[in-house]
Design an enzyme around this catalytic site. Structure first.
Site, mmCIF file in Angstrom:
data_model
loop_
_atom_site.group_PDB
_atom_site.id
_atom_site.type_symbol
_atom_site.label_atom_id
_atom_site.label_comp_id
_atom_site.label_asym_id
_atom_site.label_seq_id
_atom_site.Cartn_x
_atom_site.Cartn_y
_atom_site.Cartn_z
ATOM 1 C CG HIS A 10 -1.735 -1.669 1.311
ATOM 2 N ND1 HIS A 10 -2.940 -1.560 0.059
ATOM 3 C CD2 HIS A 10 -2.007 -2.401 2.814
ATOM 4 C CE1 HIS A 10 -3.281 -2.774 0.659
ATOM 5 N NE2 HIS A 10 -2.942 -3.067 1.688
ATOM 6 C CB CYS A 42 -8.017 -5.557 4.909
ATOM 7 S SG CYS A 42 -8.589 -4.342 2.942
#
Length: 458
Positions: A10, A42
């Site tokens: 990320h 996630c």
């Protein structure tokens, strides 16, 4: 400007994209030891549970897309050494073992984190698995096909989401955690007690307040999890104990927290001004405590990565800090939290009070008017809000973002009582439940008047 980036999830992806756009003439080289970038871990539980059918949707970028920006992508290359004084690094090809040396003007360290792996007997048995990346998710899905009983160790967000996914897939599920409550870092007991009841009602076995001591197996595969208080049969174990930062490359070269998280300033600079860090490899300024903290969240990572790019040539955009705002859906309950729990605030040495409200989120004359449970934690003396949690079968989690902004701006619980919110019977009451919980915390008029009088005298 020659820029080297180590790691591309990320924070790395955000830093790379923005660096390429802001500095078209920069020579950017990315070193990534995996064969993919930007995996949304996630979403693993959704993938395992079959909600996400196409795992490619869990990737929001690719090496090819980054190459189109003029970035040199060295995939399947692991950086083995960094010399921040010489501004050089060494990397090795995962496939061939071939080594190379490179130099940089600016180094971006977005090496992320890795699951905590306890040094326990039987940890190397077949079917004792980790849960972090795309490869792990595929392994979990494959191994769980033939498993009847699945045990998850660790009752954080990922662990809770996995036990729900396995239960919905028809597995017998056991959840083990050394703490006496699930989600203890994110929610106080008023919330976790209800969630635990929901889990046990679904047949999930909760083993709380017990620490795993070893794994036992037969024919090379795990068959039992042994804790300090009991033994539990299983076919598959998923370890979700937590994460630690991947920062060995810079150990002794930049300032770090005791757990190895790299300390950065508000412009993402490490103690070496030409080395930047972001994401799970670094600490972050935590507004509730006004101190650096380790909070590995994708939201923090993308913000920090973007700020790295903006500040590469000099301090331009200052990071506002974080509240660690997060959310989760467990069966029918929509849950979110921001800042400190009451237990966490007390552990951090803050003198706090709390106020809890349960009420219908909209007028009872509407066809449905689900209850919302909300708790706000605030400092005793200043009345500054430092944390909040909410839970409802109605989807109200966006309200926690409002409370996150309140913490960001150091607002008091008394100010929360009178913030301007719209009213429409479809969505809320004339007094929004955020106002109502603030009003519940207001001191009696006489007490407030006396305090104001004392302030004037001072």
């Amino acid at each position: 400007m020659k820029v080297a980036v180590i790691g591309c999830t990320h924070a790395g992806t955000a830093a790379i994209i923005n660096t390429a756009k802001l500095y078209p003439d920069a020579e950017i080289t990315v070193y990534e030891r995996n064969d993919n970038v930007s995996f949304l871990s996630c979403g693993i539980a959704l993938y395992v549970g079959g909600v996400v059918k196409d795992p490619h949707g869990l990737f929001y970028s690719s090496p090819a897309q980054l190459q189109e920006l003029g970035v040199k992508m060295r995939m399947l290359h692991e950086v083995t050494e960094v010399d921040t004084k010489a501004k050089s690094l060494k990397a090795r090809s995962v496939n061939t073992g071939e080594e190379l040396v490179d130099t940089y003007d600016k180094l971006i360290v977005t090496t992320g984190s890795w699951p905590i792996i306890p040094n326990l007997e039987g940890i190397d048995l077949n079917n004792v698995l980790l849960c972090k990346n795309y490869e792990h998710s595929n392994t979990i899905i494959a191994k769980s096909q033939d498993a009847r009983h699945v045990t998850v160790v660790g009752a954080g967000y990922i662990g809770i989401e996995l036990v729900e996914a396995f239960q919905m897939n028809g597995k017998e599920v056991t959840l083990i955690d050394a703490e006496d409550r699930i989600l203890s870092k994110y929610l106080d007991a008023e919330f976790t007690d209800r969630i635990q009841s929901d889990l046990t009602d679904k047949g999930i076995q909760l083993v709380l307040g017990e620490k795993v001591s070893r794994f036992e197996g037969e024919e090379g595969s795990v068959r039992k999890v042994v804790t300090d208080k009991g033994t539990y049969e299983t076919d598959l174990v998923i370890l979700c104990i937590g994460f630690r930062p991947n920062t060995e490359l810079l150990k002794g070269q930049v300032d770090m927290m005791p757990n190895g998280a790299i300390l950065v300033d508000r412009y993402m600079r490490t103690s070496n001004p030409d080395v930047f860090a972001a994401g799970d490899s670094s600490a972050i300024y935590y507004n509730p405590t006004r101190q650096a903290s380790y909070i590995p969240l994708a939201t923090n990572a993308v913000r920090m990565g973007t700020l790295v790019a903006r500040n590469l040539k000099g301090p331009v955009t200052r990071y506002m800090g974080t509240q660690g705002t997060s959310g989760i859906k467990i069966y029918e309950q929509n849950i979110a939290g921001t800042g400190l729990t009451e237990a966490g605030a007390l552990a951090a040495g803050l003198k706090v009070e709390s106020v809890t409200l349960e009420d219908s989120y909209r007028p009872e004359f509407m066809p449905t008017a689900e209850k919302v449970l909300i708790k706000v934690i605030f400092e005793q003396e200043s009345r500054r809000i430092v944390g909040a949690q909410l839970m409802s079968e109605a989807e109200l989690t966006q309200s926690i973002n409002t409370l996150s902004v309140c913490i960001q701006n150091e607002m008091t619980v008394d100010e929360l009582a009178f913030i301007d919110f719209f009213f429409q019977p479809h969505y809320n009451k004339p007094w929004n439940f955020l106002n109502s919980v603030g009003q519940k915390a207001l001191k009696p008029v006489d007490a407030q008047a006396q305090e104001k009088k004392e302030e004037v005298l001072v």
